[in-house]
Structures are given as C-alpha cells and as structure tokens.
Design a protein around this motif. Sequence first.
Motif, PDB file in Angstrom:
ATOM      1  N   GLY A  22     -18.434  43.935   0.519  1.00 62.39           N
ATOM      2  CA  GLY A  22     -19.788  44.461   0.377  1.00 62.39           C
ATOM      3  C   GLY A  22     -20.648  43.582  -0.508  1.00 62.39           C
ATOM      4  O   GLY A  22     -21.844  43.374  -0.246  1.00 62.39           O
ATOM      5  N   GLN A  23     -20.058  43.029  -1.564  1.00 61.08           N
ATOM      6  CA  GLN A  23     -20.799  42.151  -2.467  1.00 61.08           C
ATOM      7  C   GLN A  23     -21.260  40.888  -1.747  1.00 61.08           C
ATOM      8  O   GLN A  23     -22.390  40.427  -1.927  1.00 61.08           O
ATOM      9  N   LYS A  24     -20.389  40.317  -0.925  1.00 65.82           N
ATOM     10  CA  LYS A  24     -20.756  39.101  -0.182  1.00 65.82           C
ATOM     11  C   LYS A  24     -21.840  39.415   0.844  1.00 65.82           C
ATOM     12  O   LYS A  24     -22.794  38.650   1.001  1.00 65.82           O
ATOM     13  N   LEU A  25     -21.725  40.554   1.535  1.00 66.15           N
ATOM     14  CA  LEU A  25     -22.765  40.949   2.491  1.00 66.15           C
ATOM     15  C   LEU A  25     -24.095  41.171   1.778  1.00 66.15           C
ATOM     16  O   LEU A  25     -25.150  40.807   2.293  1.00 66.15           O
ATOM     17  N   LEU A  26     -24.053  41.751   0.575  1.00 65.11           N
ATOM     18  CA  LEU A  26     -25.274  41.949  -0.209  1.00 65.11           C
ATOM     19  C   LEU A  26     -25.895  40.600  -0.571  1.00 65.11           C
ATOM     20  O   LEU A  26     -27.097  40.398  -0.410  1.00 65.11           O
ATOM     21  N   GLU A  27     -25.072  39.701  -1.058  1.00 67.55           N
ATOM     22  CA  GLU A  27     -25.569  38.379  -1.450  1.00 67.55           C
ATOM     23  C   GLU A  27     -26.248  37.676  -0.275  1.00 67.55           C
ATOM     24  O   GLU A  27     -27.359  37.142  -0.409  1.00 67.55           O
ATOM     25  N   ILE A  28     -25.630  37.708   0.876  1.00 65.34           N
ATOM     26  CA  ILE A  28     -26.188  37.037   2.053  1.00 65.34           C
ATOM     27  C   ILE A  28     -27.432  37.775   2.549  1.00 65.34           C
ATOM     28  O   ILE A  28     -28.433  37.155   2.898  1.00 65.34           O
ATOM     29  N   SER A  29     -27.387  39.093   2.549  1.00 67.99           N
ATOM     30  CA  SER A  29     -28.511  39.900   3.038  1.00 67.99           C
ATOM     31  C   SER A  29     -29.756  39.700   2.190  1.00 67.99           C
ATOM     32  O   SER A  29     -30.874  39.658   2.717  1.00 67.99           O
ATOM     33  N   GLU A  30     -29.593  39.583   0.880  1.00 69.45           N
ATOM     34  CA  GLU A  30     -30.748  39.470  -0.011  1.00 69.45           C
ATOM     35  C   GLU A  30     -31.493  38.146   0.130  1.00 69.45           C
ATOM     36  O   GLU A  30     -32.632  38.035  -0.297  1.00 69.45           O
ATOM     37  N   LYS A  31     -30.868  37.160   0.746  1.00 70.85           N
ATOM     38  CA  LYS A  31     -31.516  35.852   0.848  1.00 70.85           C
ATOM     39  C   LYS A  31     -32.808  35.897   1.654  1.00 70.85           C
ATOM     40  O   LYS A  31     -33.695  35.090   1.428  1.00 70.85           O
ATOM     41  N   ASN A  32     -32.927  36.818   2.596  1.00 69.52           N
ATOM     42  CA  ASN A  32     -34.138  36.903   3.412  1.00 69.52           C
ATOM     43  C   ASN A  32     -34.940  38.169   3.149  1.00 69.52           C
ATOM     44  O   ASN A  32     -35.781  38.533   3.954  1.00 69.52           O
TER      45      ASN A  32
END
Length: 194
Positions: A141-151
């Motif tokens: 979930g943390q990795k998905l959050l990190e990637i999701s927040e980029k855009n």
Amino acid sequence: SDVELQNLWGRLLSEEVKTPESINYLVLNTFSLMTKKHLESFVSLIPYTAFGWLIFYDDKIPAHQRFECVSTQELQELQDLKIIKEINPNLSTSYPLKHCLYDNKKVYYFSKSYSGDYVLYLHANNDNEIGVTAYALTSIGQKLLEISEKNLDVKSGCILFAKKLMGFKSLELVNRIEIKRRENDGNYTFIENI
C-alpha cells in the motif's frame, strides 16, 4: 477512470524498466489483481493519508460513513489485497501525533505526501497530546501511495485533508490547521489556514 488506471500501470512499469527490481514483485502482483473499483477506492483514500503509511479516520463516525465513496466492503477488499493491514470494526488504533515547537508553543502536526513535502500544523487551545485513529498501509500500500501521489495535486489534497480533520471529534480542541510546504532548501512556504 480507465485512463488513470492505465497511467498508474504505466508509471509502475516505467519505474521497473528504469530501475530493474525497484518495485517488489508483490506490488506488481497485487496491482495486477486490482479492479478499477479497487483503484478508485484506494485513490479516494489518499486525501486521508499522512506520514506515507497511515489512513486517518474519525472513530466517532460509524465505519460505513468514514470515507466518502469508499464502502466498508471496499475497505475489506483492500485489506484482502494486502494494501491495508487490518480493518477491524471492534478495534481502533490511535496514533499519537508528532509535535514540534512552533512560536514557543507545542504544536502537533501531520506530514503529508509520501516524501513529506507538506506539513499540517494543528493549533489548539492547549498542548495536550493528540492522537488520531488510523488504518496502516502495508508495504504494498505504501508503494502504491508513493506512485499514485506523483500525478496528484497534493496541495489540494492537503486542503481537503485539513477540512476533514477539522470535523474529527477527537480534534475538537484544534481551532485552526496551518498548511505549509517544505521547500528543498529547508524553508517553509505558507499555503493556507483552515
């Protein structure tokens, strides 16, 4: 939307191509199992996240009303996908917030965005410890959050989060939330008071 799902998949794969083995196989596997509805639910939870790994909620509100556009069933499915650690309606975990000295006063704060670029200072009438309930994200979930927040527009997300926090029963003593952006040089830029 389908475009957002494709963009997120594209960012995941792009990051993996640029830096092989930078994305855990479990993240890729989990993402491949997610439906469009799972992704929409996860993205709907992002405004409630802070410190890169917690999803905050008001435990005084019934579970089925805590998050807009995300049902209890959808939260459970995110847990089943190993994105959220544990959702137990009979158990809530309160996380004490970090604090700092701000104008010679003890002030609690949230660090927002995965890299901590935004800080939400909770100004209260006293300096009693503040704790807020939250669900924890797994490493996936943390990795998905990190990637999701980029855009995402993190600034707007911070403003929305601050407005939500002002309605939390556990934060009744908070009279204002000050949002600042942490710059690369270590200085802070004022964004807004809520």
